[in-house]
Design a protein around this motif. Sequence first.
Motif, PDB file in Angstrom:
ATOM      1  N   THR A   1     -25.024 -51.311 -80.182  1.00  0.00           N
ATOM      2  CA  THR A   1     -25.485 -52.584 -79.625  1.00  0.00           C
ATOM      3  C   THR A   1     -25.652 -53.287 -81.040  1.00  0.00           C
ATOM      4  O   THR A   1     -25.181 -54.873 -80.378  1.00  0.00           O
ATOM      5  CB  THR A   1     -26.918 -52.592 -79.109  1.00  0.00           C
ATOM      6  N   GLY A   2     -25.737 -52.993 -82.101  1.00  0.00           N
ATOM      7  CA  GLY A   2     -25.521 -54.163 -82.881  1.00  0.00           C
ATOM      8  C   GLY A   2     -26.724 -54.851 -82.453  1.00  0.00           C
ATOM      9  O   GLY A   2     -27.238 -55.949 -84.099  1.00  0.00           O
ATOM     10  N   ARG A   3     -28.228 -54.078 -81.930  1.00  0.00           N
ATOM     11  CA  ARG A   3     -29.194 -55.296 -82.325  1.00  0.00           C
ATOM     12  C   ARG A   3     -29.614 -53.464 -82.889  1.00  0.00           C
ATOM     13  O   ARG A   3     -29.918 -53.280 -82.541  1.00  0.00           O
ATOM     14  CB  ARG A   3     -29.374 -54.727 -81.017  1.00  0.00           C
ATOM     15  N   PRO A   4     -31.120 -54.564 -83.334  1.00  0.00           N
ATOM     16  CA  PRO A   4     -32.509 -53.760 -84.093  1.00  0.00           C
ATOM     17  C   PRO A   4     -33.577 -52.941 -83.387  1.00  0.00           C
ATOM     18  O   PRO A   4     -34.114 -53.795 -82.250  1.00  0.00           O
ATOM     19  CB  PRO A   4     -32.676 -54.301 -85.378  1.00  0.00           C
ATOM     20  N   PHE A   5     -33.719 -51.642 -83.540  1.00  0.00           N
ATOM     21  CA  PHE A   5     -35.023 -50.933 -82.638  1.00  0.00           C
ATOM     22  C   PHE A   5     -34.762 -50.830 -81.549  1.00  0.00           C
ATOM     23  O   PHE A   5     -35.873 -52.156 -80.890  1.00  0.00           O
ATOM     24  CB  PHE A   5     -35.880 -52.047 -83.171  1.00  0.00           C
ATOM     25  N   VAL A   6     -33.499 -50.891 -80.669  1.00  0.00           N
ATOM     26  CA  VAL A   6     -33.707 -50.671 -79.172  1.00  0.00           C
ATOM     27  C   VAL A   6     -34.204 -49.248 -78.750  1.00  0.00           C
ATOM     28  O   VAL A   6     -33.441 -49.077 -77.322  1.00  0.00           O
ATOM     29  CB  VAL A   6     -31.935 -51.995 -78.878  1.00  0.00           C
ATOM     30  N   GLY A   7     -33.770 -48.191 -79.524  1.00  0.00           N
ATOM     31  CA  GLY A   7     -33.292 -46.859 -78.842  1.00  0.00           C
ATOM     32  C   GLY A   7     -35.106 -46.237 -78.740  1.00  0.00           C
ATOM     33  O   GLY A   7     -36.043 -47.818 -78.543  1.00  0.00           O
ATOM     34  N   ARG A   8     -35.098 -45.040 -78.283  1.00  0.00           N
ATOM     35  CA  ARG A   8     -36.835 -44.920 -78.445  1.00  0.00           C
ATOM     36  C   ARG A   8     -37.887 -46.077 -79.600  1.00  0.00           C
ATOM     37  O   ARG A   8     -38.792 -46.293 -79.091  1.00  0.00           O
ATOM     38  CB  ARG A   8     -37.126 -43.444 -78.169  1.00  0.00           C
TER      39      ARG A   8
ATOM     40  N   GLU B   1     -35.920 -48.873 -91.308  1.00  0.00           N
ATOM     41  CA  GLU B   1     -34.939 -48.414 -92.508  1.00  0.00           C
ATOM     42  C   GLU B   1     -33.203 -48.040 -92.551  1.00  0.00           C
ATOM     43  O   GLU B   1     -33.122 -48.984 -93.440  1.00  0.00           O
ATOM     44  CB  GLU B   1     -35.178 -47.056 -92.533  1.00  0.00           C
ATOM     45  N   GLY B   2     -32.978 -47.936 -91.588  1.00  0.00           N
ATOM     46  CA  GLY B   2     -31.777 -48.366 -90.569  1.00  0.00           C
ATOM     47  C   GLY B   2     -31.796 -48.889 -88.921  1.00  0.00           C
ATOM     48  O   GLY B   2     -31.942 -47.675 -88.957  1.00  0.00           O
ATOM     49  N   PRO B   3     -30.047 -48.299 -88.702  1.00  0.00           N
ATOM     50  CA  PRO B   3     -29.841 -48.888 -87.365  1.00  0.00           C
ATOM     51  C   PRO B   3     -29.726 -47.083 -87.062  1.00  0.00           C
ATOM     52  O   PRO B   3     -29.180 -45.814 -88.265  1.00  0.00           O
ATOM     53  CB  PRO B   3     -28.534 -49.302 -87.418  1.00  0.00           C
ATOM     54  N   GLY B   4     -30.011 -46.509 -86.352  1.00  0.00           N
ATOM     55  CA  GLY B   4     -29.297 -45.275 -85.654  1.00  0.00           C
ATOM     56  C   GLY B   4     -28.465 -45.724 -84.508  1.00  0.00           C
ATOM     57  O   GLY B   4     -27.905 -46.651 -84.228  1.00  0.00           O
ATOM     58  N   ALA B   5     -28.286 -45.052 -83.605  1.00  0.00           N
ATOM     59  CA  ALA B   5     -27.279 -44.845 -82.306  1.00  0.00           C
ATOM     60  C   ALA B   5     -27.515 -45.894 -81.206  1.00  0.00           C
ATOM     61  O   ALA B   5     -26.160 -46.590 -81.084  1.00  0.00           O
ATOM     62  CB  ALA B   5     -27.321 -43.427 -81.390  1.00  0.00           C
ATOM     63  N   THR B   6     -28.416 -45.834 -81.653  1.00  0.00           N
ATOM     64  CA  THR B   6     -27.807 -47.565 -80.176  1.00  0.00           C
ATOM     65  C   THR B   6     -27.989 -48.680 -80.608  1.00  0.00           C
ATOM     66  O   THR B   6     -27.456 -49.586 -80.138  1.00  0.00           O
ATOM     67  CB  THR B   6     -29.659 -47.705 -79.457  1.00  0.00           C
ATOM     68  N   GLU B   7     -28.766 -48.805 -82.378  1.00  0.00           N
ATOM     69  CA  GLU B   7     -28.755 -49.857 -82.330  1.00  0.00           C
ATOM     70  C   GLU B   7     -27.423 -49.949 -82.843  1.00  0.00           C
ATOM     71  O   GLU B   7     -26.616 -51.218 -83.014  1.00  0.00           O
ATOM     72  CB  GLU B   7     -29.115 -49.765 -83.487  1.00  0.00           C
TER      73      GLU B   7
ATOM     74  N   GLY C   1     -37.998 -48.449 -80.961  1.00  0.00           N
ATOM     75  CA  GLY C   1     -37.757 -49.298 -80.767  1.00  0.00           C
ATOM     76  C   GLY C   1     -38.070 -49.830 -79.605  1.00  0.00           C
ATOM     77  O   GLY C   1     -39.011 -50.753 -79.969  1.00  0.00           O
ATOM     78  N   GLN C   2     -38.785 -48.996 -78.791  1.00  0.00           N
ATOM     79  CA  GLN C   2     -39.193 -49.838 -77.573  1.00  0.00           C
ATOM     80  C   GLN C   2     -40.552 -49.611 -77.790  1.00  0.00           C
ATOM     81  O   GLN C   2     -41.138 -50.351 -76.897  1.00  0.00           O
ATOM     82  CB  GLN C   2     -38.863 -48.465 -75.981  1.00  0.00           C
ATOM     83  N   LEU C   3     -40.700 -48.410 -79.051  1.00  0.00           N
ATOM     84  CA  LEU C   3     -42.535 -48.056 -79.087  1.00  0.00           C
ATOM     85  C   LEU C   3     -42.777 -48.633 -79.749  1.00  0.00           C
ATOM     86  O   LEU C   3     -44.135 -50.041 -79.803  1.00  0.00           O
ATOM     87  CB  LEU C   3     -42.498 -47.162 -79.844  1.00  0.00           C
ATOM     88  N   LEU C   4     -41.884 -49.450 -80.865  1.00  0.00           N
ATOM     89  CA  LEU C   4     -42.255 -50.995 -81.615  1.00  0.00           C
ATOM     90  C   LEU C   4     -42.697 -51.949 -80.778  1.00  0.00           C
ATOM     91  O   LEU C   4     -43.321 -52.940 -80.308  1.00  0.00           O
ATOM     92  CB  LEU C   4     -41.516 -51.254 -82.325  1.00  0.00           C
ATOM     93  N   THR C   5     -41.352 -52.258 -79.984  1.00  0.00           N
ATOM     94  CA  THR C   5     -41.446 -53.760 -78.652  1.00  0.00           C
ATOM     95  C   THR C   5     -43.499 -53.433 -78.185  1.00  0.00           C
ATOM     96  O   THR C   5     -43.668 -54.519 -78.155  1.00  0.00           O
ATOM     97  CB  THR C   5     -40.684 -53.623 -77.086  1.00  0.00           C
ATOM     98  N   GLU C   6     -43.426 -52.118 -77.725  1.00  0.00           N
ATOM     99  CA  GLU C   6     -45.089 -52.286 -76.657  1.00  0.00           C
ATOM    100  C   GLU C   6     -46.529 -52.709 -78.076  1.00  0.00           C
ATOM    101  O   GLU C   6     -47.130 -53.522 -78.176  1.00  0.00           O
ATOM    102  CB  GLU C   6     -45.360 -50.508 -77.086  1.00  0.00           C
ATOM    103  N   ILE C   7     -45.534 -52.131 -79.478  1.00  0.00           N
ATOM    104  CA  ILE C   7     -47.097 -52.528 -80.921  1.00  0.00           C
ATOM    105  C   ILE C   7     -47.163 -53.849 -80.740  1.00  0.00           C
ATOM    106  O   ILE C   7     -48.057 -54.450 -80.675  1.00  0.00           O
ATOM    107  CB  ILE C   7     -46.505 -51.614 -81.534  1.00  0.00           C
ATOM    108  N   LEU C   8     -45.746 -54.018 -80.517  1.00  0.00           N
ATOM    109  CA  LEU C   8     -45.425 -56.471 -80.911  1.00  0.00           C
ATOM    110  C   LEU C   8     -46.288 -57.036 -79.254  1.00  0.00           C
ATOM    111  O   LEU C   8     -47.180 -57.389 -80.331  1.00  0.00           O
ATOM    112  CB  LEU C   8     -44.349 -56.364 -81.062  1.00  0.00           C
ATOM    113  N   ALA C   9     -45.885 -56.116 -78.808  1.00  0.00           N
ATOM    114  CA  ALA C   9     -47.052 -57.024 -77.405  1.00  0.00           C
ATOM    115  C   ALA C   9     -48.339 -56.446 -77.291  1.00  0.00           C
ATOM    116  O   ALA C   9     -49.110 -57.501 -77.364  1.00  0.00           O
ATOM    117  CB  ALA C   9     -46.116 -56.584 -76.221  1.00  0.00           C
ATOM    118  N   ALA C  10     -49.105 -55.221 -77.997  1.00  0.00           N
ATOM    119  CA  ALA C  10     -50.254 -55.420 -78.012  1.00  0.00           C
ATOM    120  C   ALA C  10     -51.003 -55.950 -78.806  1.00  0.00           C
ATOM    121  O   ALA C  10     -52.212 -56.396 -79.219  1.00  0.00           O
ATOM    122  CB  ALA C  10     -50.757 -53.957 -78.278  1.00  0.00           C
TER     123      ALA C  10
END
Length: 295
Positions: free
Chosen positions: A164-171, A155-161, A173-182
Amino acid sequence: MTDPRELLARYLQQRAAMGESPLILDATPVKEAPGPAPASPDEHGPAQPSTDQHRGAQTSRDKPAQRSAPLARVRPRSPASKPDWRRGAPPIPATGIVVPAAEKDLFSTDPLSSMQLEEVAAAIRQCAKCVLCRERANAVPGEGPADARLVVVGEGPGATEDETGRPFVGRAGQLLTEILAAIELPRERVFICNVVKCRPPDNRKPQQDEIDTCVPYLYRQLDLIRPKVILAMGNTAAETLLNTRQSLGSLRGRVHQFRGVPLIVTYHPAALLRNPHWKKPTWDDVRIARQLVDA
Ligand code: URA
Ligand code: URA
């Protein structure tokens, strides 16, 4: 959180939460019944790129040595070494909404239409076209390889994004990272971005005029990358890309087409954190997307 054991433990917990059988979550090799190893073609193994689109330092060329190991040293594959995401993955569903490619305007005076990915990012960082620029710390253009096979749209950046200027790096984002790894698509191989590139204050939903102003950046990114699959996470991404008000629930389970690219809709990872019931359907959706990446 770089301890591999800790990462593995989290990964396994995650899978359990997704409703996977605890049996296959056990990473220790399981004694197998005699007979042929379970169908698990090498080309789908974790480190085995399935197409030439996985370029980079280590490619399949590093692998054959393992394959041609003396027979005596070849052990049966343990279930834990299988690409688990294939187990019970749903079949590819029928076609849904088709959003045709925009007509090419050869006389376009829109500078965006001739920008490359890095130039788009630079333009986003300087953008002041809507009110969201006023309160941002950083715009978040998105990140990932220019030839990514999968693009994830949030949707759009949250506080952590925003920080940092990076997408999906907050909570979420961590879940997304795990899903992609899976699904064996490490996030480094995926282009990850959002509908709006600047954080809406207090994480409110972006307003329609903000979306309309910002979405040309996303369209240009998608036209440049031309991935094999787009994964739209959450209502805002789904509604915007498919130009519909249909509910997320009704958009799931179909293969939509965005300008010729298959598009799968699923829940937003932030929604999964609030509502674990959506994890299982999300896991199904991402496995459909994953199959289309290979298709
Ligand atoms: N399914 C898994 O097994 N792991 C995840 O992280 C997500 C879905
Ligand atoms: N939620 C989103 O939609 N995008 C992000 O980048 C982070 C959280």
